[in-house]
Design an enzyme around this catalytic site. Structure first.
Site, PDB file in Angstrom:
ATOM      1  N   LYS A 159       1.506  39.265   3.440  1.00 36.90           N
ATOM      2  CA  LYS A 159       1.813  39.611   2.057  1.00 36.90           C
ATOM      3  C   LYS A 159       1.353  41.030   1.701  1.00 36.90           C
ATOM      4  O   LYS A 159       1.870  41.639   0.775  1.00 36.90           O
ATOM      5  CB  LYS A 159       1.205  38.581   1.115  1.00 36.90           C
ATOM      6  CG  LYS A 159       1.948  37.244   1.223  1.00 36.90           C
ATOM      7  CD  LYS A 159       1.496  36.216   0.210  1.00 36.90           C
ATOM      8  CE  LYS A 159       2.384  34.989   0.243  1.00 36.90           C
ATOM      9  NZ  LYS A 159       2.199  34.185   1.464  1.00 36.90           N
TER      10      LYS A 159
HETATM   11  C1  LIG Z   1       3.103  33.274   2.072  1.00 38.53           C
HETATM   12  C2  LIG Z   1       2.909  32.962   3.491  1.00 38.53           C
HETATM   13  C3  LIG Z   1       3.948  32.403   4.273  1.00 38.53           C
HETATM   14  C4  LIG Z   1       5.289  31.998   3.702  1.00 38.53           C
HETATM   15  O1  LIG Z   1       6.052  33.088   3.277  1.00 38.53           O
HETATM   16  P1  LIG Z   1       7.286  32.865   2.273  1.00 38.53           P
HETATM   17  O2  LIG Z   1       7.788  34.230   1.970  1.00 38.53           O
HETATM   18  O3  LIG Z   1       6.723  32.169   1.079  1.00 38.53           O
HETATM   19  O4  LIG Z   1       8.274  32.039   3.008  1.00 38.53           O
HETATM   20  C5  LIG Z   1       3.701  32.206   5.616  1.00 38.53           C
HETATM   21  N1  LIG Z   1       2.504  32.505   6.174  1.00 38.53           N
HETATM   22  C6  LIG Z   1       1.486  33.037   5.462  1.00 38.53           C
HETATM   23  C7  LIG Z   1       0.201  33.338   6.131  1.00 38.53           C
HETATM   24  C8  LIG Z   1       1.657  33.304   4.092  1.00 38.53           C
HETATM   25  O5  LIG Z   1       0.640  33.816   3.383  1.00 38.53           O
END
Ligand SMILES: *Cc1c(COP(=O)(O)O)cnc(C)c1O
Length: 469
Positions: free
Chosen positions: A110
């Site tokens: 993120k």
């Molecule tokens: C948010 C997250 C996901 C999922 O991503 P999306 O965009 O919501 O599909 C997968 N792995 C981690 C570590 C995350 O923080």
């Protein structure tokens, strides 16, 4: 490039306005009017670009209301905070490529989007003489990435609610050790859902929302998707350069359909056939894999798993793909979303052929996650975090002969050390970003999960126009 709403209720707006709007004002999601197709020649000319240079080439095709020099500067600053020079390096183990997306300040993918979004917000607010009070609830990962995205930024304050003693110690420390003046951590006595309910109530108080310039920081902001398109392209170029393959598959651990939707944009942006299949990997919360395999989009109870950032039953970015599936028809999209809101399910079984042209899907059990972590460590001496393991399991399952498979590694294993230890029998090495956390000073307000007290706290501390100047 102009942006439209999936529900058709707004007139086209430029990129800057789409970023500040977040959710479209008609309740839909914002999308570019079209996805430009990059020619083969242009694509191969990108081969030697650095991550930041490539990001500029891609983003500038979707942004025409920020001068190039400013956009370049925003991108450069956003990715200078990563500990790897390549930003998102690709490593190879056995049959798979692993795209490491966890070299940002909070060790999860993120950061790739939120480092950029924080700088972008600051730039736009400065340019347009605005200010913003970001309010959000987190179950762990998003909160810290958002805080690191905007810490110390002018014209922005951020209030993040987390459920007290219900997130991992590392996650808690990652947030509460940020003591910049514009960061407010609130530990509420209650669950994540209690926090979410308080935040929803605040946003529904339209008068409060307007006078305090409340903003959200969830995965529906178009700028987040755009920033994520870059690493798909970056890894394609890497594989083409090193293996001379022209087509490849991706496996993506999925929760809100955000990351995988960025892959869908990349698939449509790059020369046809470069990105072949997108493998949707879900944990036991399998609404999205049921959708791909059977056209059945129906919500069930959320189950707790070892990959908590994917414990989701209503994927906030799903509507974007649905819009394309329904021939970019805003009326049918609106109807379908209203039907889902009412009944909790949508029957899209008539679209399976079309869906399967773009996606494959697998839901991965807790035992398979553990076994994948254990086996990958035994075979290659490489530790996967549980989210990444979901993607690796599905990636292996859908691997075709002679087609490279790129698995997205979305978090550093040290962020989920307990699961990793249980599966592989060893502790992941702690990166510097975690080592320092436990000696640091913290700042956090403990409050009841009560709308009035949280609202009063925000009212007292929020940024006002006069502060911004
Ligand atoms: C948010 C997250 C996901 C999922 O991503 P999306 O965009 O919501 O599909 C997968 N792995 C981690 C570590 C995350 O923080």
């Amino acid at each position: 490039m102009q942006y439209l709403s999936t529900r058709g209720g707004i007139s086209p707006i430029p990129f800057s306005q789409a970023v500040m709007m977040g959710l479209a004002s008609d309740g839909g999601l914002l999308l570019p009017r079209n996805i430009p197709r990059i020619g083969a020649e242009t694509f191969s000319s990108w081969s030697e670009l650095s991550y930041a240079e490539l990001a500029f080439e891609i983003m500038s095709r979707f942004i025409d209301d920020i001068p190039s020099s400013n956009l370049r500067d925003l991108i450069n600053r956003s990715y200078a905070s990563f500990s790897s020079e390549e930003v998102t390096p690709l490593v190879h183990h056995g049959e798979l490529h692993i795209l490491e997306l966890f070299h940002g300040p909070t060790l999860a993918f993120k950061d790739v989007a939120l480092q950029f979004l924080g700088n972008l917000f600051e730039y736009l607010l400065e340019r347009d003489d605005g200010y913003l009070n970001i309010v959000g609830a987190t179950s762990g990962d998003t909160g810290s990435a958002a805080i690191y995205g905007v810490r110390g930024k002018k014209r922005i304050k951020i209030f993040i609610l987390h459920p007290r003693n219900r997130i991992s110690p590392v996650q808690e420390r990652q947030m509460t050790t940020v003591t910049d003046d514009n960061v407010y951590n609130i530990a509420i006595e209650g669950t994540f859902d209690d926090g979410q309910a308080v935040v929803k109530a605040l946003f529904n108080d339209l008068e409060f929302k307007k006078t305090h310039h409340l903003g959200a920081i969830n995965s529906i902001n178009w700028a987040r998707i755009l920033a994520q398109v870059v690493y798909y392209v970056y890894s394609c170029l890497h594989v083409i350069r090193h293996e001379n393959d022209k087509a490849m598959d991706f496996s993506i651990p999925t929760g809100n359909f955000g990351d995988i939707f960025a892959g869908y944009i990349a698939k449509n942006l790059l020369p046809e056939g470069t990105v072949r299949k997108l493998v949707l990997a879900s944990n036991a919360n399998d609404i999205l894999s049921r959708f791909v395999n059977m056209g059945d989009y129906s919500a069930a109870q959320v189950q707790q798993t070892s990959s908590p950032s994917m414990d989701i039953q209503a994927a906030s970015n799903f509507e974007r793909y649905l819009y394309y599936l329904l021939d970019k028809d805003p009326e049918r999209t609106t109807e379908a979303m209203l039907e889902f809101a009412e009944k909790g399910r949508l029957d899209l079984s008539g679209y399976c052929d079309q869906i399967k042209r773009d996606f494959s899907a697998t839901s991965v059990s807790e035992e398979d996650v553990e076994e994948t972590i254990r086996k990958f460590h035994t075979d290659y001496g490489y530790l996967l975090d549980p989210h990444t393991a979901v993607g690796v399991y599905a990636g292996l399952r859908h691997k075709q002969n002679n087609i490279p498979m790129i698995c997205l590694a979305t978090a550093h294993p040290a962020k989920f050390a307990e699961t990793v230890r249980k599966a592989a029998g060893i502790d992941p090495e702690q990166p510097e970003a975690i080592q320092g956390l436990f000696g640091k000073q913290t700042r956090c307000e403990i409050m009841d999960a009560d709308r009035d007290s949280v609202q009063e706290y925000i009212r007292t501390n929020a940024l006002l126009q006069t502060d911004a100047e």
